[in-house]
Write a protein that holds these residues in place. Sequence first.
Motif, PDB file in Angstrom:
ATOM      1  N   ASN A 118      -8.064 -15.382 -24.225  1.00 12.90           N
ATOM      2  CA  ASN A 118      -7.706 -16.383 -25.226  1.00 12.90           C
ATOM      3  C   ASN A 118      -6.458 -16.007 -26.036  1.00 12.90           C
ATOM      4  O   ASN A 118      -6.138 -16.662 -27.015  1.00 12.90           O
ATOM      5  N   GLU A 119      -5.763 -14.958 -25.621  1.00  7.40           N
ATOM      6  CA  GLU A 119      -4.584 -14.480 -26.357  1.00  7.40           C
ATOM      7  C   GLU A 119      -3.468 -15.522 -26.322  1.00  7.40           C
ATOM      8  O   GLU A 119      -3.253 -16.200 -25.326  1.00  7.40           O
ATOM      9  N   LYS A 120      -2.746 -15.611 -27.428  1.00  8.17           N
ATOM     10  CA  LYS A 120      -1.607 -16.513 -27.537  1.00  8.17           C
ATOM     11  C   LYS A 120      -0.333 -15.683 -27.507  1.00  8.17           C
ATOM     12  O   LYS A 120      -0.282 -14.593 -28.071  1.00  8.17           O
TER      13      LYS A 120
ATOM     14  N   LEU B 211       2.332 -20.026 -25.994  1.00  5.33           N
ATOM     15  CA  LEU B 211       1.909 -20.017 -24.596  1.00  5.33           C
ATOM     16  C   LEU B 211       0.550 -19.356 -24.455  1.00  5.33           C
ATOM     17  O   LEU B 211       0.159 -18.520 -25.274  1.00  5.33           O
ATOM     18  N   LYS B 212      -0.131 -19.730 -23.388  1.00  2.00           N
ATOM     19  CA  LYS B 212      -1.401 -19.113 -23.031  1.00  2.00           C
ATOM     20  C   LYS B 212      -1.369 -18.862 -21.533  1.00  2.00           C
ATOM     21  O   LYS B 212      -0.844 -19.676 -20.776  1.00  2.00           O
ATOM     22  N   PHE B 213      -1.930 -17.738 -21.102  1.00  2.00           N
ATOM     23  CA  PHE B 213      -1.942 -17.419 -19.676  1.00  2.00           C
ATOM     24  C   PHE B 213      -3.141 -18.077 -19.018  1.00  2.00           C
ATOM     25  O   PHE B 213      -4.272 -17.956 -19.493  1.00  2.00           O
ATOM     26  N   ASN B 214      -2.893 -18.784 -17.917  1.00  7.13           N
ATOM     27  CA  ASN B 214      -3.947 -19.426 -17.141  1.00  7.13           C
ATOM     28  C   ASN B 214      -4.242 -18.533 -15.939  1.00  7.13           C
ATOM     29  O   ASN B 214      -3.427 -18.439 -15.019  1.00  7.13           O
ATOM     30  N   TYR B 215      -5.398 -17.882 -15.952  1.00  4.14           N
ATOM     31  CA  TYR B 215      -5.739 -16.944 -14.885  1.00  4.14           C
ATOM     32  C   TYR B 215      -5.970 -17.638 -13.549  1.00  4.14           C
ATOM     33  O   TYR B 215      -5.812 -17.030 -12.497  1.00  4.14           O
ATOM     34  N   GLU B 216      -6.354 -18.916 -13.573  1.00  2.00           N
ATOM     35  CA  GLU B 216      -6.571 -19.649 -12.316  1.00  2.00           C
ATOM     36  C   GLU B 216      -5.265 -19.918 -11.592  1.00  2.00           C
ATOM     37  O   GLU B 216      -5.187 -19.766 -10.378  1.00  2.00           O
ATOM     38  N   THR B 217      -4.248 -20.358 -12.327  1.00  2.00           N
ATOM     39  CA  THR B 217      -2.969 -20.692 -11.693  1.00  2.00           C
ATOM     40  C   THR B 217      -2.017 -19.508 -11.636  1.00  2.00           C
ATOM     41  O   THR B 217      -1.068 -19.515 -10.859  1.00  2.00           O
TER      42      THR B 217
ATOM     43  N   CYS C 197       5.695 -11.811 -26.923  1.00  2.00           N
ATOM     44  CA  CYS C 197       4.979 -10.951 -27.850  1.00  2.00           C
ATOM     45  C   CYS C 197       3.606 -11.559 -28.088  1.00  2.00           C
ATOM     46  O   CYS C 197       3.399 -12.765 -27.924  1.00  2.00           O
ATOM     47  N   TYR C 198       2.654 -10.699 -28.474  1.00  2.00           N
ATOM     48  CA  TYR C 198       1.283 -11.152 -28.687  1.00  2.00           C
ATOM     49  C   TYR C 198       0.543 -10.133 -29.533  1.00  2.00           C
ATOM     50  O   TYR C 198       1.056  -9.061 -29.833  1.00  2.00           O
ATOM     51  N   GLY C 199      -0.681 -10.486 -29.884  1.00  2.00           N
ATOM     52  CA  GLY C 199      -1.537  -9.572 -30.633  1.00  2.00           C
ATOM     53  C   GLY C 199      -1.295  -9.650 -32.126  1.00  2.00           C
ATOM     54  O   GLY C 199      -0.465 -10.420 -32.619  1.00  2.00           O
TER      55      GLY C 199
ATOM     56  N   GLU D   3       2.035  -9.638 -33.700  1.00  2.88           N
ATOM     57  CA  GLU D   3       2.894  -9.878 -32.533  1.00  2.88           C
ATOM     58  C   GLU D   3       3.732  -8.650 -32.188  1.00  2.88           C
ATOM     59  O   GLU D   3       4.911  -8.749 -31.855  1.00  2.88           O
ATOM     60  N   LEU D   4       3.097  -7.482 -32.286  1.00  5.74           N
ATOM     61  CA  LEU D   4       3.806  -6.231 -32.014  1.00  5.74           C
ATOM     62  C   LEU D   4       3.795  -5.846 -30.538  1.00  5.74           C
ATOM     63  O   LEU D   4       4.626  -5.050 -30.104  1.00  5.74           O
ATOM     64  N   ASN D   5       2.851  -6.395 -29.782  1.00  5.52           N
ATOM     65  CA  ASN D   5       2.765  -6.080 -28.353  1.00  5.52           C
ATOM     66  C   ASN D   5       3.719  -6.973 -27.568  1.00  5.52           C
ATOM     67  O   ASN D   5       3.928  -8.132 -27.912  1.00  5.52           O
ATOM     68  N   LYS D   6       4.277  -6.410 -26.494  1.00  5.57           N
ATOM     69  CA  LYS D   6       5.241  -7.155 -25.682  1.00  5.57           C
ATOM     70  C   LYS D   6       4.876  -7.048 -24.214  1.00  5.57           C
ATOM     71  O   LYS D   6       4.313  -6.042 -23.770  1.00  5.57           O
TER      72      LYS D   6
END
Length: 179
Positions: A125-127, A167-173, A141-143, A146-149
């Motif tokens: 669910n990370e953005k 953005l969000k990562f879609n694990y299916e696609t 960046c995320y977390g 937003e320090l993680n890259k």
Amino acid sequence: MNLDFFNDLKNNIEKNSTKKFMNELSDFLNKSEIEEGLYQVIDFGNDSVFLKNTENNKIFEEKHLPEEIKKKILNDYVLKYENGEYSIEQALTDKFMESMVSIREFRRIKDDFLENSGIKKIPENEKFKILTKNDNFTVLCYGEGELNKIEVPNALIPFFANTDKILKFNYETGKFETM
């Protein structure tokens, strides 16, 4: 004297006038809903072109595209709507076309990213936000704070995504999607 003929004729004229008025009103309302911005050509109808707003991904049928533009465009062309008029964004269209990869190449990029990027360790669910983008990769960046890259191949990022999009990562696609 049989007046049915004249009554039928009058009713048909009124119905056609009403229908014509409704069509014109509908066209006007659709035209007034079009926002200034960029649009991707998705498909062609008999007398229309289907466009996708690159900002919100809404697709609509444009019935009033000038003929001189219709003659020059194909699917995936990028149009700009500004001051009530469309224009072809040829440089952006060329860049968009160059960014496309084959299905085989996409699978290779996606599989390599899934195995080597560390994306599997990031919660589903990370953005993500775009930090930088070059011709080949986008740094997200995320977390907390937003320090993680993470570096992502552009083939996995929506072409029209910019720094103000989440953005969000879609694990299916295997792709990032705008939220």
